[in-house]
Design an enzyme around this catalytic site. Sequence first.
Site, PDB file in Angstrom:
ATOM      1  N   THR A  72      19.510   0.701  -1.614  1.00 52.37           N
ATOM      2  CA  THR A  72      19.307   1.968  -0.913  1.00 52.37           C
ATOM      3  C   THR A  72      20.169   1.992   0.348  1.00 52.37           C
ATOM      4  OG1 THR A  72      17.357   1.069   0.220  1.00 52.37           O
ATOM      5  CG2 THR A  72      16.992   2.258  -1.831  1.00 52.37           C
TER       6      THR A  72
ATOM      7  N   ASP B 298       9.798   2.691   0.641  1.00 52.61           N
ATOM      8  CA  ASP B 298       8.640   2.490  -0.225  1.00 52.61           C
ATOM      9  C   ASP B 298       8.348   3.733  -1.061  1.00 52.61           C
ATOM     10  OD1 ASP B 298       8.244  -0.113   0.735  1.00 52.61           O
ATOM     11  OD2 ASP B 298       7.073   0.639   2.435  1.00 52.61           O
TER      12      ASP B 298
ATOM     13  N   GLU C 273       5.640  -9.319   1.663  1.00 54.85           N
ATOM     14  CA  GLU C 273       4.731  -9.379   2.804  1.00 54.85           C
ATOM     15  C   GLU C 273       3.455 -10.154   2.484  1.00 54.85           C
ATOM     16  OE1 GLU C 273       6.023  -5.471   5.433  1.00 54.85           O
ATOM     17  OE2 GLU C 273       4.201  -5.347   4.221  1.00 54.85           O
TER      18      GLU C 273
ATOM     19  N   ALA D 130       0.827  -1.208   0.000  1.00 54.72           N
ATOM     20  CA  ALA D 130       0.000   0.000   0.000  1.00 54.72           C
ATOM     21  C   ALA D 130       0.859   1.256   0.000  1.00 54.72           C
ATOM     22  CB  ALA D 130      -0.924  -0.009   1.206  1.00 54.72           C
TER      23      ALA D 130
ATOM     24  N   SER E 266       3.130  10.697   5.096  1.00 53.35           N
ATOM     25  CA  SER E 266       4.256  11.611   4.882  1.00 53.35           C
ATOM     26  C   SER E 266       4.753  11.612   3.443  1.00 53.35           C
ATOM     27  CB  SER E 266       5.416  11.234   5.808  1.00 53.35           C
ATOM     28  OG  SER E 266       5.945   9.967   5.465  1.00 53.35           O
TER      29      SER E 266
END
Length: 294
Positions: A212, A245, A138, A42, A284
């Site tokens: 990353t 993400d 997940e 998501a 955010s």
Amino acid sequence: MTGIAVLGSTNMDLVAYVARAPARGETVTGREFRTVPGGKGANQAVAAARAGGEVVMIGAVGDDVYGAALRAELEHSGVFTDLLHTAEGPSGTAHIVVDDEGGNAIVVIPGANSTMTALGSGETAAIGAADLLLLQLELPLSAVVEGARSARAQGVRTILTPSPVQLLPDELLDCVDLLIPNEHEAAALTGLSEPQAAAAVLLRHVPAVVITLGAKGCLYAARDGAPLHLPAPAVTAVDTTGAGDTFVGTLAVALGEGRPVPEALAWASSAAALCVQKPGASTSMPYRSEIDAA
């Protein structure tokens, strides 16, 4: 507009903010608690939609109050949820501790996500209609592998975030175009802590990789060129939850638009830098106008 299918998890993040995370057996007093829509799938869907992608979310939520809130948050960010199924029982949850340095520790309870063991014709069609497919780990591995195979069979570019990190079968890696682990996941997958050495090992299995590196930026490596290290913008982190993400979702949009890799990486890094300056994960994540301005 770039079409992106996301096959992944949807969780409600239960976030405790503390001065420092407790050691084993220790109790500390927190200063704040929040419930924030999340889940790696998501989160990537929201990041991509806010960055200007046309995004469809494939997954499952529970028939509880969290499930309704998770669906509403995705739709509010412009994500299509027709293939976000409602399963009996609780939605997935992530229990997160965030310290004053912006670091986090996370325990994920899959809940409804564990019901996504296979894909139907609707899911396969949605993948085939997309420009890119975003995958994480997940959901049950059977669904992830099936999604990757479907994308490969239909000529759809696939990006995999190997988190939570686990042994990756060849049948999955053979269908991945770009692998995006963080430095800890890359080390766990290869046994090598030096990112460039880890990337060299990962390139034996996939055509390209981005590792990353948090505040140190990211490393891009591909079989057909020299490695590229891109530094991250210098910012003060408030909460790093969801930064990875944000990077992946935004990068997918940039690559789908045909931007050169260095430009796409820089744009995604700017988005991640904006994300860490605010608390929460999906809440955010920046919009395209904010990323362009940064």
